[in-house]
Design a protein around this motif. Structure first.
Motif, mmCIF file in Angstrom:
data_model
loop_
_atom_site.group_PDB
_atom_site.id
_atom_site.type_symbol
_atom_site.label_atom_id
_atom_site.label_comp_id
_atom_site.label_asym_id
_atom_site.label_seq_id
_atom_site.Cartn_x
_atom_site.Cartn_y
_atom_site.Cartn_z
ATOM 1 N N UNK A 109 5.150 0.346 3.362
ATOM 2 C CA UNK A 109 4.953 0.707 1.965
ATOM 3 C C UNK A 109 3.622 0.140 1.491
ATOM 4 N N UNK A 110 2.761 0.992 0.945
ATOM 5 C CA UNK A 110 1.525 0.498 0.351
ATOM 6 C C UNK A 110 1.841 -0.062 -1.025
ATOM 7 N N UNK A 111 2.531 0.725 -1.814
ATOM 8 C CA UNK A 111 2.792 0.344 -3.192
ATOM 9 C C UNK A 111 4.235 0.682 -3.530
ATOM 10 N N UNK A 112 4.868 -0.199 -4.264
ATOM 11 C CA UNK A 112 6.197 0.106 -4.758
ATOM 12 C C UNK A 112 6.352 -0.509 -6.136
#
Lengths: 309, 237
Positions: free
Chosen positions: B195-198
């Motif tokens: 995941x890059x961004x969550x």
């Protein structure tokens, strides 16, 4: 430079003096940290998965209705709540409201300059109000005084006094502690139907009826606690300091409430990708931290209650 | 098996995607990303010489400016700017143009839910259009948990307000490579699962969150495929 290179290459060799290590730390921060991580230790002698010592002092501001001073390592936050009477909105006549603001004055960090607002402050402010409103920790109905006529407006201001990493965690803890400490003042209705404060001794006979005799404290259900972890390669560092945050740039903030529900999982970009295994690891570290923080908060609240009695 | 949503989709269906590039003449790169009625226009200027104070001059810096549809920018927009900047920084190769600044300007054309994922996709397409060197693309999607416990992908604004919780996430796109060792994986999980961004709103159990991520991954493969196809076609404005 030669001394530094020597230090970078081989261990020891007469270059372990104070200056050389300090210079190496400043010139090559990442290799400096990686050599520590290889030994499963951090420069401040913590293991990777443990957080810094945390202390909570509730009731730090006597002029506020609820306040708390929280320290985690060097990071210090002061949260204070001021209550004001307002008329509730048409849509929710029996609800009060809560406004949260996060301040980063220039004294808190060398990166914040006077006259220019910190970039991070509005972002953290938004994150805090999201977490506190979404976790359903407080019932806004409890802030109601007279349905449709009057309700409390709670201004929760959090001041960062020293920004040394994990700002969100400490800010959330101080906000929660201040809300737990909040004492709602006694008020009554005057002849014109307006709210006035009951001053002085509450045991003294007053001619007017007190409106909120049995609503002096908020009942907090499912209190949220958070832990920030840094991801770097295969390592997971819990509760990073400002130095660690500036060197390794992948933070993951997990917020769990006391019912073990996930309130927020916040990972804004960063060089490292979070795989499911590392996310699970972060969540389990947070679970452990929630237990710690709960007992610290309970202890702090109990000790002030005893002082007040 | 599951209920039909207000707009006739089922749980795993996305809204129709449209990606148009090279709309603006003065910008170095631009793209418009539509996801149903949510439309975001992204423009890229740069790399321009010099970095702002406080940025590392040994690396390229990225600046994100968010323009809402109406009114002033507030805390929400500041948060979007921060998330976007950090997401884009992680997909760009920052060492190629040191001491430069690349500006990404996002104009919200219309918002009907899943605004942040739409903006991430738009800015990624605009960066490609501007020829900024990237490690990989980022594809973003949102997933919501309804009150009765079912998961829905790409919720619209009306749905978003009734959700118990929702998650926005960004993943790297699946690489197409001829080198067998190039698809780096760790503990059986390929790189594109990271995941890059969550960001998530609302409380849910940890398992529900992981389910959302699974759903998101499956959908991101589709979006990634769409993005690749749309980037391969040449646009003649």
């Amino acid at each position: 430079m030669a001394a530094v290179k020597e230090d970078a290459g081989g261990r020891g060799g007469g270059f372990e003096g104070e200056m050389e290590v300090e210079a190496y730390r400043r010139l090559f921060p990442l290799p400096y940290y990686e050599r520590h991580l290889l030994e499963s230790v951090r420069p401040d002698a913590r293991p990777l998965s443990s957080a810094r010592d945390t202390s909570i002092a509730v009731g730090a501001v006597s002029s506020a209705d609820g306040s708390a001073l929280v320290k985690t390592g060097e990071t210090t936050m002061l949260a204070a709540i001021k209550l004001e009477v307002m008329s509730p909105s048409q849509d929710s006549p029996d609800e009060g409201s809560l406004a949260i603001d996060f301040h980063m004055p220039p004294i808190c960090s060398p990166t914040v300059r006077p006259g220019r607002p910190a970039e991070l402050a509005p972002v953290l402010s938004k994150q805090l109000s999201d977490v506190i409103s979404r976790s359903k920790m407080i019932h806004l109905k409890e802030l109601s005084l007279v349905s449709g006529k009057a309700a409390w407006m709670a201004y929760l201001d959090i001041y960062c006094l020293n920004a040394d990493g994990s700002l969100f965690d400490v800010a959330l803890l101080s906000a929660v502690a201040a809300l737990a400490h909040l004492h709602i003042p006694l008020v009554s209705l005057n002849d014109e139907g307006r709210i006035i404060a009951v001053s002085g001794d509450p045991s003294r006979k007053t001619t007017r009826e007190v409106v909120n005799k049995d609503k002096r404290k908020l009942s907090l259900n499912s209190v949220p606690f958070s832990l920030t972890c840094l991801l770097h390669k295969d390592y997971i560092l819990a509760d990073p300091t400002a130095e660690e945050e500036s060197i390794m740039d992948t933070p993951v903030t997990v917020v769990l409430d006391s019912l073990d529900c996930l309130v927020s999982l916040y990972k804004p970009g960063g060089a490292a990708l979070a795989l499911t295994s590392s996310l699970k690891e972060c969540v389990s570290l947070t679970r452990r931290r929630v237990q710690e923080l709960r007992s610290i908060l309970d202890e702090a609240l109990q000790s002030t209650e005893m002082d007040e009695d | 098996m599951e209920e039909v949503r207000a707009d006739g989709r089922n749980g795993q269906q996305l809204r129709p995607l449209v990606c148009t590039r090279n709309l603006l003449h003065r910008a170095h790169g631009s793209a418009q990303w539509c996801q149903g009625d949510t439309i975001v226009l992204a423009a890229v200027y740069g790399p321009k010489a010099g970095t702002k104070k406080g940025e590392n001059p040994e690396k390229a810096s990225i600046e994100v400016i968010w323009k809402p549809k109406t009114g002033q920018i507030g805390k929400t927009e500041k948060q979007y700017e921060m998330i976007l900047r950090r997401t884009l920084q992680s997909i760009c190769i920052l060492t190629i143009h040191p001491n430069t600044t690349t500006s990404v300007i996002l104009q919200v054309v219309s918002d009907s839910g899943a605004l942040l994922p739409c903006a991430i996709n738009a800015s990624c397409a605009a960066l490609v259009d501007a020829g900024i060197p990237l490690k990989h693309l980022a594809v973003s999607v949102s997933c919501g948990l309804t009150q009765n416990g079912s998961l829905i992908l790409d919720p619209s604004k009306v749905e978003e307000q009734e959700l118990q919780a929702f998650v926005c996430m960004a993943f790297p796109n699946s690489p197409v490579t001829v080198l067998p060792e190039a698809s780096s994986s760790k503990e059986g999980e390929p790189m594109e699962h990271g995941i890059i961004t969550s960001t998530s709103y609302g409380s849910m159990s940890v398992n529900d969150y992981l389910c959302c991520i699974e759903y998101g991954r499956a959908a991101s493969a589709k979006i990634s495929e769409f993005l690749r196809r749309s980037l391969e076609t040449e646009h003649n404005p």
